[in-house]
Design a protein around this motif. Structure first.
Motif, short mmCIF file in Angstrom:
data_model
loop_
_atom_site.label_atom_id
_atom_site.label_comp_id
_atom_site.label_asym_id
_atom_site.label_seq_id
_atom_site.Cartn_x
_atom_site.Cartn_y
_atom_site.Cartn_z
N GLU A 262 0.81 -1.20 0.03
CA GLU A 262 0.08 -0.01 0.14
C GLU A 262 0.78 1.25 -0.17
O GLU A 262 1.87 1.42 0.43
N VAL A 263 0.57 2.20 -0.60
CA VAL A 263 1.36 3.46 -0.82
C VAL A 263 0.20 4.75 -0.31
O VAL A 263 -1.00 4.77 -0.36
N MET A 264 0.88 5.77 0.39
CA MET A 264 0.03 6.78 0.94
C MET A 264 0.95 7.88 1.38
O MET A 264 2.21 7.97 0.92
N ARG A 265 0.48 9.07 1.66
CA ARG A 265 1.07 10.20 1.81
C ARG A 265 1.86 10.22 3.20
O ARG A 265 0.95 9.55 4.32
N ALA A 266 2.93 10.52 3.10
CA ALA A 266 3.66 10.46 4.59
C ALA A 266 2.99 11.45 5.60
O ALA A 266 2.54 12.45 5.40
N ARG A 267 3.13 10.89 6.88
CA ARG A 267 2.33 11.68 7.79
C ARG A 267 3.20 12.13 9.11
O ARG A 267 4.16 11.50 9.37
N GLY A 268 3.04 13.35 9.58
CA GLY A 268 4.03 13.62 10.72
C GLY A 268 3.23 13.64 12.15
O GLY A 268 2.28 12.95 12.18
N ALA A 269 3.78 14.45 13.20
CA ALA A 269 3.26 14.36 14.25
C ALA A 269 1.67 14.72 14.41
O ALA A 269 1.56 15.74 13.73
N GLY A 270 1.03 14.02 14.99
CA GLY A 270 -0.50 14.22 14.99
C GLY A 270 -1.38 13.78 13.94
O GLY A 270 -2.63 13.88 13.79
N GLY A 271 -0.36 13.24 13.04
CA GLY A 271 -1.44 12.58 11.97
C GLY A 271 -1.56 13.53 10.83
O GLY A 271 -2.07 13.29 9.73
N GLN A 272 -0.84 14.78 10.82
CA GLN A 272 -1.14 15.62 9.68
C GLN A 272 -0.29 15.09 8.53
O GLN A 272 0.80 14.77 8.73
N VAL A 273 -0.78 15.52 7.29
CA VAL A 273 -0.31 14.99 6.08
C VAL A 273 1.37 15.90 5.92
O VAL A 273 1.03 17.26 5.90
N VAL A 274 2.25 15.34 5.48
CA VAL A 274 3.35 16.39 5.50
C VAL A 274 3.95 16.53 4.05
O VAL A 274 5.18 17.35 3.89
N ARG A 298 12.83 9.92 0.99
CA ARG A 298 12.14 10.94 0.17
C ARG A 298 11.45 10.33 -0.82
O ARG A 298 10.24 10.93 -1.34
N SER A 299 11.74 9.15 -1.59
CA SER A 299 10.67 8.78 -2.51
C SER A 299 9.97 7.38 -2.23
O SER A 299 10.67 6.55 -1.21
N GLN A 300 9.12 7.01 -2.90
CA GLN A 300 8.43 5.95 -2.64
C GLN A 300 9.26 4.78 -2.94
O GLN A 300 9.16 3.55 -2.24
N HIS A 301 10.09 4.51 -3.93
CA HIS A 301 10.74 3.87 -4.22
C HIS A 301 11.86 3.19 -3.02
O HIS A 301 12.16 2.14 -2.46
N GLN A 302 12.64 4.44 -2.59
CA GLN A 302 13.41 4.22 -1.34
C GLN A 302 12.83 3.58 -0.22
O GLN A 302 13.17 2.85 0.49
N ASN A 303 11.44 4.20 -0.20
CA ASN A 303 10.58 3.53 1.23
C ASN A 303 10.37 2.12 1.16
O ASN A 303 10.35 1.36 1.95
N LYS A 304 10.08 1.87 -0.20
CA LYS A 304 9.55 0.57 -0.42
C LYS A 304 10.76 -0.36 -0.31
O LYS A 304 10.58 -1.51 0.27
#
Length: 399
Positions: A262-274, A298-304
């Motif tokens: 699954e892919v999604m937008r990264a979230r920060g403290a408190g759950g806000q989209v960063v 920084r990239s989806q490929h690196q996180n994957k």
């Protein structure tokens, strides 16, 4: 090869005949009595080596023969030590009558030779044989992935996690290993809620695997006005890390169709989209239910790539644990320290003491562990304890 087998067999026969000889010195008789279990284990391994050697053909082609050849090669150092032992023993028996020679010079020479041979036999029993009875670790070349999670204690646990992380990074540097923080999350007021650190270097996993478990700290927090001692915990999980990090369809640990991505937008403290791109990745291994989320790159490929690296490490940890459990059946498990709920070590700041509860070792110099190289003393003691258990198994199997 057959000549080598015959040689090993005749050595055993000669040794057995010598045991029946009444002229064995009392000191040697006592030495062999004390080390009888070790000698029995060594003899069993040598007999296994000779039997495998007798079955080997000149052309090793099948997987079974390759495995047998590898086993023979692993037993060669023990075989060489056994031959050295038997030769030293024969020489000692030949020297013993000369201790009563009428010639004073001959008696002196014989006494020196006898003492040297006896010391050699003693070293074989106390050090050489025990070290060679411990088989090579199948994970000796693997790097390590450390996962640290703050437990009870709130912000104090988070601060202690940061301290422990620094200990491991500093130790890795002292060993010439490379360390990098793969993922971490901070808490309000400082400290880390959790962290994943990659330690790359041969032997890193085998050295650090004893750190898996609950680390307890007892100290007065900097924010405690009354000076009351607080108890906090951090759980450390050490996983084996292979060099392969890219996902593939023929992985021996998992099948790609068993992994939900699954892919999604990264979230920060408190759950806000960063960020505005879907760079965060979550993997779910359906058969085991293991979930890995990664968003620090920084990239989806690196996180994957990072997520698959962590997934592979967790699955490999499960496989190693299961293999040991199956091999040892109902015997005491070598990986008991990997019980994630077991309290393995206490860091008591008031008493300047660090205690490892598995082996009962205490160091009365907490700073040397947290800021210096004191952690090495615990790791070395735990390694020796593990080798002793392996040797005891080999001895038990020889009964």
């Amino acid at each position: 090869m057959l000549r080598s087998v015959a040689s090993g067999y005749h050595v055993l026969v000669r040794l057995q005949r010598t045991y029946a000889t009444p002229a064995i010195p009392s000191a040697l008789r006592q030495l062999e009595k004390d080390g009888a279990r070790v000698l029995r284990a060594v003899q069993t391994r040598i007999e296994t080596r000779n039997e495998l050697l007798a079955k080997m053909s000149d052309n090793v082609t099948s997987q079974e023969e390759i495995a047998q050849a590898r086993q023979i090669k692993e037993l060669e150092p023990l075989y060489d030590a056994w031959i050295s032992w038997t030769k030293a023993r024969e020489s000692l028996l030949e020297t013993f009558p000369l201790l009563s020679d009428p010639d004073e010079t001959m008696r002196a020479l014989a006494s020196d030779e006898y003492a040297s041979l006896y010391d050699s036999l003693s070293r074989h029993l106390s050090a050489t044989f025990p070290s060679l009875l411990v088989p090579p670790s199948p994970t000796r070349s693997l790097s390590a992935l450390l996962e640290l999670k703050a437990g009870v204690g709130g912000s104090e646990a988070a601060l202690f996690l940061t301290d422990l992380l620094r200990v491991y990074v500093r130790y890795a540097t002292s060993r010439g290993w490379q360390s990098s923080i793969v993922q971490s999350s901070e808490v309000t007021g400082g400290g880390l809620r959790d962290a994943i650190v990659e330690i790359k270097g041969e032997g890193a996993y085998d050295t650090l695997r004893w750190e898996s478990g609950v680390h307890r700290v007892q100290r007065v927090p900097a924010t405690e006005a009354s000076g009351r001692v607080h108890t906090s915990t951090v759980t450390t999980i050490v996983l084996p890390l292979s060099d392969e990090v890219e996902p593939s369809g023929d992985d021996n640990l998992f099948k790609m169709e068993d992994v939900k991505i699954e892919v999604m937008r990264a979230r920060g403290a408190g759950g806000q989209v960063v960020n505005k791109t879907e760079s965060a990745v979550r993997l779910t291994h359906i058969p085991t239910g293991i979930t890995v989320s990664m968003q620090d790159e920084r990239s989806q490929h690196q996180n994957k790539r990072r997520a698959f690296q962590v997934l592979r490490a967790r699955l490999m940890d499960i496989k190693i644990t299961q293999d040991i459990a199956e091999r040892r059946e109902t015997r005491r498990s070598l990986v008991r320290s990997a019980d994630r709920s077991e309290k393995i070590r206490t860091y008591n700041y008031a008493q300047d003491r660090v205690t490892d509860h598995r082996i009962g070792l205490s160091l009365m110099n907490l700073q040397s562990v947290m800021e210096g190289g004191g952690i090495q003393e615990f790791l070395e003691a735990l390694r020796k304890n593990w080798e002793q258990e392996i040797m005891e198994e080999a001895i038990a199997d020889a009964k």
